[in-house]
Design a protein around this motif. Structure first.
Motif, PDB file in Angstrom:
ATOM      1  N   PRO A 198      14.255  -6.498  -3.725  1.00  0.00           N
ATOM      2  CA  PRO A 198      15.162  -5.460  -2.411  1.00  0.00           C
ATOM      3  C   PRO A 198      14.450  -4.127  -2.714  1.00  0.00           C
ATOM      4  CG  PRO A 198      15.615  -5.671  -5.632  1.00  0.00           C
ATOM      5  CD  PRO A 198      14.466  -6.648  -5.201  1.00  0.00           C
ATOM      6  N   ALA A 199      13.879  -3.205  -3.796  1.00  0.00           N
ATOM      7  CA  ALA A 199      13.282  -2.155  -2.530  1.00  0.00           C
ATOM      8  C   ALA A 199      12.240  -1.986  -1.697  1.00  0.00           C
ATOM      9  CB  ALA A 199      12.604  -1.593  -4.357  1.00  0.00           C
ATOM     10  N   ASN A 200      12.214  -3.615  -1.363  1.00  0.00           N
ATOM     11  CA  ASN A 200      11.168  -3.725  -0.515  1.00  0.00           C
ATOM     12  C   ASN A 200      11.546  -4.832   0.415  1.00  0.00           C
ATOM     13  OD1 ASN A 200       8.689  -1.654  -0.689  1.00  0.00           O
ATOM     14  ND2 ASN A 200       8.854  -2.884  -3.003  1.00  0.00           N
ATOM     15  N   PRO A 201      12.114  -4.434   1.399  1.00  0.00           N
ATOM     16  CA  PRO A 201      12.775  -5.900   2.535  1.00  0.00           C
ATOM     17  C   PRO A 201      11.949  -6.138   3.064  1.00  0.00           C
ATOM     18  CG  PRO A 201      13.744  -3.531   3.333  1.00  0.00           C
ATOM     19  CD  PRO A 201      12.869  -2.961   1.957  1.00  0.00           C
ATOM     20  N   GLY A 202      10.414  -5.473   3.410  1.00  0.00           N
ATOM     21  CA  GLY A 202       9.150  -6.178   4.013  1.00  0.00           C
ATOM     22  C   GLY A 202       8.830  -7.066   3.749  1.00  0.00           C
ATOM     23  N   CYS A 203       8.738  -6.515   2.351  1.00  0.00           N
ATOM     24  CA  CYS A 203       8.107  -8.178   1.741  1.00  0.00           C
ATOM     25  C   CYS A 203       8.572 -10.115   1.794  1.00  0.00           C
ATOM     26  CB  CYS A 203       8.438  -8.280  -0.383  1.00  0.00           C
ATOM     27  SG  CYS A 203       7.717  -6.739  -0.953  1.00  0.00           S
ATOM     28  N   SER A 204       9.800 -10.026   2.491  1.00  0.00           N
ATOM     29  CA  SER A 204      10.806 -11.046   3.119  1.00  0.00           C
ATOM     30  C   SER A 204      10.619 -10.639   4.642  1.00  0.00           C
ATOM     31  CB  SER A 204      12.350 -10.832   2.736  1.00  0.00           C
ATOM     32  OG  SER A 204      12.861 -10.952   1.088  1.00  0.00           O
ATOM     33  N   ALA A 215       1.267  -0.971   0.039  1.00  0.00           N
ATOM     34  CA  ALA A 215      -0.659   0.055  -0.103  1.00  0.00           C
ATOM     35  C   ALA A 215       0.762   1.071   0.453  1.00  0.00           C
ATOM     36  CB  ALA A 215      -0.636  -0.077   1.462  1.00  0.00           C
ATOM     37  N   PRO A 216       0.399   1.914  -1.254  1.00  0.00           N
ATOM     38  CA  PRO A 216       1.412   2.901  -1.022  1.00  0.00           C
ATOM     39  C   PRO A 216       2.227   3.709   0.018  1.00  0.00           C
ATOM     40  CG  PRO A 216       0.069   3.118  -2.685  1.00  0.00           C
ATOM     41  CD  PRO A 216      -0.464   2.675  -1.728  1.00  0.00           C
ATOM     42  N   SER A 217       0.945   4.007   0.630  1.00  0.00           N
ATOM     43  CA  SER A 217       0.763   5.502   2.094  1.00  0.00           C
ATOM     44  C   SER A 217       1.202   3.631   3.850  1.00  0.00           C
ATOM     45  CB  SER A 217      -0.547   5.497   2.890  1.00  0.00           C
ATOM     46  OG  SER A 217      -1.846   4.101   2.960  1.00  0.00           O
ATOM     47  N   ARG A 218       1.444   2.391   3.539  1.00  0.00           N
ATOM     48  CA  ARG A 218       1.461   2.048   4.903  1.00  0.00           C
ATOM     49  C   ARG A 218       2.532   0.572   4.747  1.00  0.00           C
ATOM     50  NH1 ARG A 218      -4.478  -0.345   4.826  1.00  0.00           N
ATOM     51  NH2 ARG A 218      -3.771  -1.507   6.028  1.00  0.00           N
ATOM     52  N   GLY A 219       2.578   1.081   3.164  1.00  0.00           N
ATOM     53  CA  GLY A 219       3.979  -0.134   2.787  1.00  0.00           C
ATOM     54  C   GLY A 219       3.472  -1.699   2.556  1.00  0.00           C
ATOM     55  N   VAL A 220       4.314  -2.457   3.478  1.00  0.00           N
ATOM     56  CA  VAL A 220       3.783  -3.960   3.108  1.00  0.00           C
ATOM     57  C   VAL A 220       2.788  -4.719   3.732  1.00  0.00           C
ATOM     58  CG1 VAL A 220       4.982  -6.067   3.349  1.00  0.00           C
ATOM     59  CG2 VAL A 220       6.116  -4.437   2.077  1.00  0.00           C
ATOM     60  N   LEU A 221       1.737  -5.432   3.228  1.00  0.00           N
ATOM     61  CA  LEU A 221       0.721  -5.264   4.057  1.00  0.00           C
ATOM     62  C   LEU A 221       0.679  -6.841   3.622  1.00  0.00           C
ATOM     63  CD1 LEU A 221      -2.183  -3.593   2.535  1.00  0.00           C
ATOM     64  CD2 LEU A 221      -0.752  -2.605   3.997  1.00  0.00           C
ATOM     65  N   GLY A 222       1.504  -7.881   3.040  1.00  0.00           N
ATOM     66  CA  GLY A 222       1.498  -9.097   3.161  1.00  0.00           C
ATOM     67  C   GLY A 222       2.059  -9.517   2.042  1.00  0.00           C
ATOM     68  N   ALA A 223       2.230 -11.242   2.585  1.00  0.00           N
ATOM     69  CA  ALA A 223       3.602 -11.567   1.298  1.00  0.00           C
ATOM     70  C   ALA A 223       3.685 -13.040   1.200  1.00  0.00           C
ATOM     71  CB  ALA A 223       4.917 -10.394   1.249  1.00  0.00           C
ATOM     72  N   PHE A 224       3.683 -13.460   0.065  1.00  0.00           N
ATOM     73  CA  PHE A 224       4.087 -15.265   0.286  1.00  0.00           C
ATOM     74  C   PHE A 224       4.400 -15.698  -0.895  1.00  0.00           C
ATOM     75  CE2 PHE A 224       0.990 -13.178  -2.684  1.00  0.00           C
ATOM     76  CZ  PHE A 224       0.089 -13.958  -4.154  1.00  0.00           C
ATOM     77  N   ALA A 225       4.967 -17.145  -0.781  1.00  0.00           N
ATOM     78  CA  ALA A 225       5.852 -17.664  -1.892  1.00  0.00           C
ATOM     79  C   ALA A 225       5.458 -18.904  -2.080  1.00  0.00           C
ATOM     80  CB  ALA A 225       7.558 -17.840  -1.324  1.00  0.00           C
ATOM     81  N   VAL A 226       5.309 -19.956  -3.559  1.00  0.00           N
ATOM     82  CA  VAL A 226       5.112 -20.998  -4.113  1.00  0.00           C
ATOM     83  C   VAL A 226       5.874 -21.475  -4.987  1.00  0.00           C
ATOM     84  CG1 VAL A 226       3.148 -22.078  -4.510  1.00  0.00           C
ATOM     85  CG2 VAL A 226       1.821 -20.079  -3.480  1.00  0.00           C
ATOM     86  N   ILE A 227       6.325 -22.927  -4.867  1.00  0.00           N
ATOM     87  CA  ILE A 227       6.674 -23.388  -5.950  1.00  0.00           C
ATOM     88  C   ILE A 227       6.241 -24.528  -5.887  1.00  0.00           C
ATOM     89  CG2 ILE A 227       8.706 -23.899  -3.542  1.00  0.00           C
ATOM     90  CD1 ILE A 227      10.524 -23.871  -6.238  1.00  0.00           C
TER      91      ILE A 227
END
Length: 201
Positions: free
Chosen positions: A186-192, A134-146
């Motif tokens: 890389p530009a959003n460490p919150g994704c990890s 979210a532009p104003s709040r940053g990372v709201l959630g992240a996931f990875a699937v393989i």
């Protein structure tokens, strides 16, 4: 599927002619990019397709693609976020060493296409990483699937993993190319950040 002009090494209808094991599997699913008919049609190019085992493509992988769309429409967008997705293939093959303990081993790719037909590599696994921002709040959630893209039904499974675990698996798949680190966002460490992990089940 359409041929993409200007790219010399890509599959064609001849690659998949009479093929009974592999689908022309989308990297970017048509349903995910269905904002308009033109957008959806743009996904039907050979540069957006890889050989996927039919049962995997239409089964476990399709289920996760559906869950990702549901997350986008039910959670990410309603909370003011934009969902960024990265999808790709890998040479790694996953093995479950113990319940919940995955191990990835490098397994060189083979080609699909016989005779004079254009050849295309068959991925050992498929993966998708997503991050809702979210532009104003940053990372709201992240996931990875393989998931494994193999013929052996005992080895076909798809798993949701933490972002750092997916990045570790992908690094195993590119050993020998000189890479020392993979950072998908890389530009959003919150994704990890494990605290931002979203369960798609």
């Amino acid at each position: 599927m359409n041929f993409h002009t200007g790219i010399t090494k890509q599959a064609s209808d001849l690659t998949y002619i009479d093929e009974k094991i592999y689908d022309k599997g989308h990297l970017l699913p048509a349903m995910t990019y269905s904002f308009s008919e033109a957008y959806m049609r743009s996904t039907f190019t050979y540069t957006n397709a890889v050989p996927q085992i039919s049962g995997f493509n239409r089964g476990q992988w399709a289920q996760y693609e559906k869950r990702i769309r549901q997350y986008a429409t039910r959670e990410c967008s309603p909370n003011g976020g934009d969902l960024y997705l990265i999808t790709g293939i890998s040479e790694v093959l996953l093995q479950e060493k113990a319940p919940g303990k995955l191990e990835a081993i490098q397994n060189p790719l083979k080609n699909l296409g016989a005779g004079t037909a254009p050849k295309v590599s068959i991925p050992r696994s498929m993966w998708t990483a997503g991050c809702c921002i979210a532009p104003s709040r940053g990372v709201l959630g992240a996931f990875a699937v393989i998931g494994n893209n193999v013929k052996d039904k005992k080895k076909v499974f798809t798993s949701q993993v933490k972002m750092n675990k997916l990045q570790d698996f992908l690094l195993i798949g590119v050993k020998g190319f000189g890479g020392t680190d993979i950072n998908l966002f890389p530009a959003n460490p919150g994704c990890s950040d494990p605290l931002k992990w979203v369960n798609l089940k």
